[in-house]
Design a protein around this motif. Structure first.
Motif, short mmCIF file in Angstrom:
data_model
loop_
_atom_site.label_atom_id
_atom_site.label_comp_id
_atom_site.label_asym_id
_atom_site.label_seq_id
_atom_site.Cartn_x
_atom_site.Cartn_y
_atom_site.Cartn_z
N ILE A 388 -0.30 -4.51 0.64
CA ILE A 388 1.16 -4.22 0.58
C ILE A 388 1.56 -3.68 1.99
N PHE A 390 5.44 -2.54 4.50
CA PHE A 390 6.81 -2.08 4.37
C PHE A 390 7.63 -2.58 5.23
N LYS A 394 12.27 -2.91 2.42
CA LYS A 394 11.58 -3.70 1.43
C LYS A 394 10.01 -3.81 1.54
N TYR A 395 9.55 -3.67 0.17
CA TYR A 395 8.08 -4.01 -0.02
C TYR A 395 7.61 -5.41 0.03
N GLN A 413 8.99 2.22 -8.32
CA GLN A 413 8.55 2.95 -7.13
C GLN A 413 7.27 3.47 -7.53
N ILE A 416 4.72 0.84 -7.23
CA ILE A 416 4.30 0.83 -5.89
C ILE A 416 3.23 1.77 -5.36
#
Length: 454
Positions: A388, A390, A394-395, A413, A416
């Motif tokens: 992942i 950032f 945005k991710y 969230q 995430i």
């Protein structure tokens, strides 16, 4: 006993408040007693009334019963008892003898599951033939009536769609919620619920955030138009594509009828229950279970429904591997399935599984899927070595070639954070739902373990 993990128990919660209340009840001192054996788990917990609530759980077929007045299924007491067992890693008192209130319930359930087929009175071949002919005629009549209803609804939808196209995409934001709901309601009356769902999807677009809604609206209009044209030329299509078109329109085969057919695909495998999505639409709870066959490498979608909060009983649990025989609904690209025979559940992968190596490979797979079935909008897939990142608010998930794909806006969230906590930013193998323009992570595969993210 084969206890559930904390994550698996959380998947059973009917809503967030039940989940929180269940966790609050996962402390041993809150229970007057709790025991189990191979087939049932039970316990008593003091509530607001004079007598304690009696909670019991069928461990074989994952069913609940509680004497509390809650109408939720499972209630917070059932969740609390399972959370407590998960917290103690299944190390709770084991006894063979069950209290009467437990044995009466579990024996009735066992008798129902193992109920022998009733003896059928032997009738003459002539009588059976007459009955079969009458049933066939009645079924044909119902099918023709249904066809005419759908045909009338689609004719009205075609005019509506032409008006929509003539007005142009930029006029959509001014149409208002009721405009789409009225058309959807008429399609429901015409027994074309699948098309009604596509029309309702216009109300889920964000018309004011940016211009991305225009692409989504055009895709919706295209899918609706393609279904209309396909239905108008239904008899000219191959049989399995006919089945797919009817299914997309909302003309579905009843599960009971599916199980009685001998011309549909049946597949026994160890199925990884990769994830579950539950939504509520107009008092109907829709449960989507995404499965992956470890030997067949096939995807499957098992749908369950309930009305007005009635509990859904299913032997498959997210994050586990279900040994089961699935029967697939007829289609040229079969995905939706029902459980024909459930055998057992294990909570580990019996063998390692591998996925695709890059987002380019995933995209190529997506193009193949879309070419076979233009109404496909989502499918599960395993991709290896992604992490992942950032960027600009945005991710994204990045592969080894530095290619990135955004996370779906539906990913919370909390999910995430959980993904970051479990991976510590390192690359992992992820089972995801691929939406063509974004992805939803379902779980992490690490050797012989599968970790749910929801």
């Amino acid at each position: 006993m084969n206890y559930l993990t904390d994550e698996q128990v959380a998947q059973l919660a009917p809503d967030a408040s039940s989940l929180k209340a269940g966790r609050d009840l996962s402390h041993e001192h809150k229970w007057l007693n709790f025991q189990s054996n191979e087939r049932v788990l039970w316990g008593e917990v003091q509530g607001s009334g004079k007598n304690p609530y009696q909670t019991q759980i069928d461990l074989t077929n994952t069913a609940f019963k509680c004497s509390c007045p809650s109408r939720k299924f499972p209630c917070k007491h059932g969740l609390g008892l399972l959370f407590l067992v998960a917290k103690k890693n299944g190390e709770i008192p084991q006894i063979t003898e069950e209290p009467l209130w437990v044995s009466e319930w579990i024996n009735k359930r066992s008798a129902k599951v193992n109920k022998p087929e009733p003896e059928v009175e032997v009738e003459s071949l002539e009588t059976l033939s007459e009955q079969a002919e009458k049933q066939a005629q009645a079924k044909a009549k119902r099918q023709e009536e249904r066809y005419l209803k759908v045909q009338n609804g689609i004719a009205e939808l075609e005019l509506w769609l032409k008006d929509l196209a003539q007005a142009g995409l930029l006029a959509l934001p001014q149409k208002g919620y009721a405009y789409f709901e009225r058309m959807a309601a008429r399609l429901v009356d015409s027994q074309a619920t699948g098309l009604a769902g596509l029309v309702k999807a216009f109300n889920k677009l964000d018309y004011f955030k940016n211009d991305e809604w225009q692409k989504s609206a055009l895709e919706l209009m295209s899918k609706i138009y393609l279904l209309i044209e396909s239905f108008k030329h239904l008899e000219q299509l191959p049989p399995l594509i006919q089945e797919e078109v009817k299914s997309r329109i909302g003309w579905n085969i009843q599960t009971k009828d599916l199980l009685e057919r001998d011309d549909v695909e049946s597949l026994k495998d160890h199925w990884l229950v990769a994830g579950r999505q539950t939504t509520i639409e107009e008092d109907i709870t829709i449960q989507k279970n995404w499965l992956y066959g470890l030997k067949s490498k096939r995807n499957a979608l098992v749908l369950n429904f309930s009305f007005k909060g009635v509990g859904i009983e299913t032997p498959i649990l997210p994050g586990t591997i279900a040994h089961a025989n699935l029967i697939f609904y007829p289609s040229h690209t079969p995905l939706r399935a029902s459980i024909k025979n459930y055998i057992s559940t294990i909570d580990y992968l019996p063998e390692p599984i591998t996925g695709l190596n890059s987002w380019d490979e995933v995209h190529e797979k997506a193009v193949e899927v879309l070419a076979q079935n233009p109404w496909t909008d989502i499918f599960p897939i395993l991709i290896e070595q992604v992490h992942i990142v950032f960027n600009q608010g945005k991710y994204y998930l990045q592969d080894t070639t530095q290619t990135i794909v955004p996370l779906s806006s539906a990913v919370s969230q909390e999910q995430i954070w959980k993904l970051l906590a479990l991976t510590a930013g390192h690359s992992v193998s992820l089972m995801v739902l691929y939406h063509f323009d974004s992805v939803t992570p379902l779980g992490i595969i690490n050797n012989f373990a599968y970790h749910l993210l929801d």
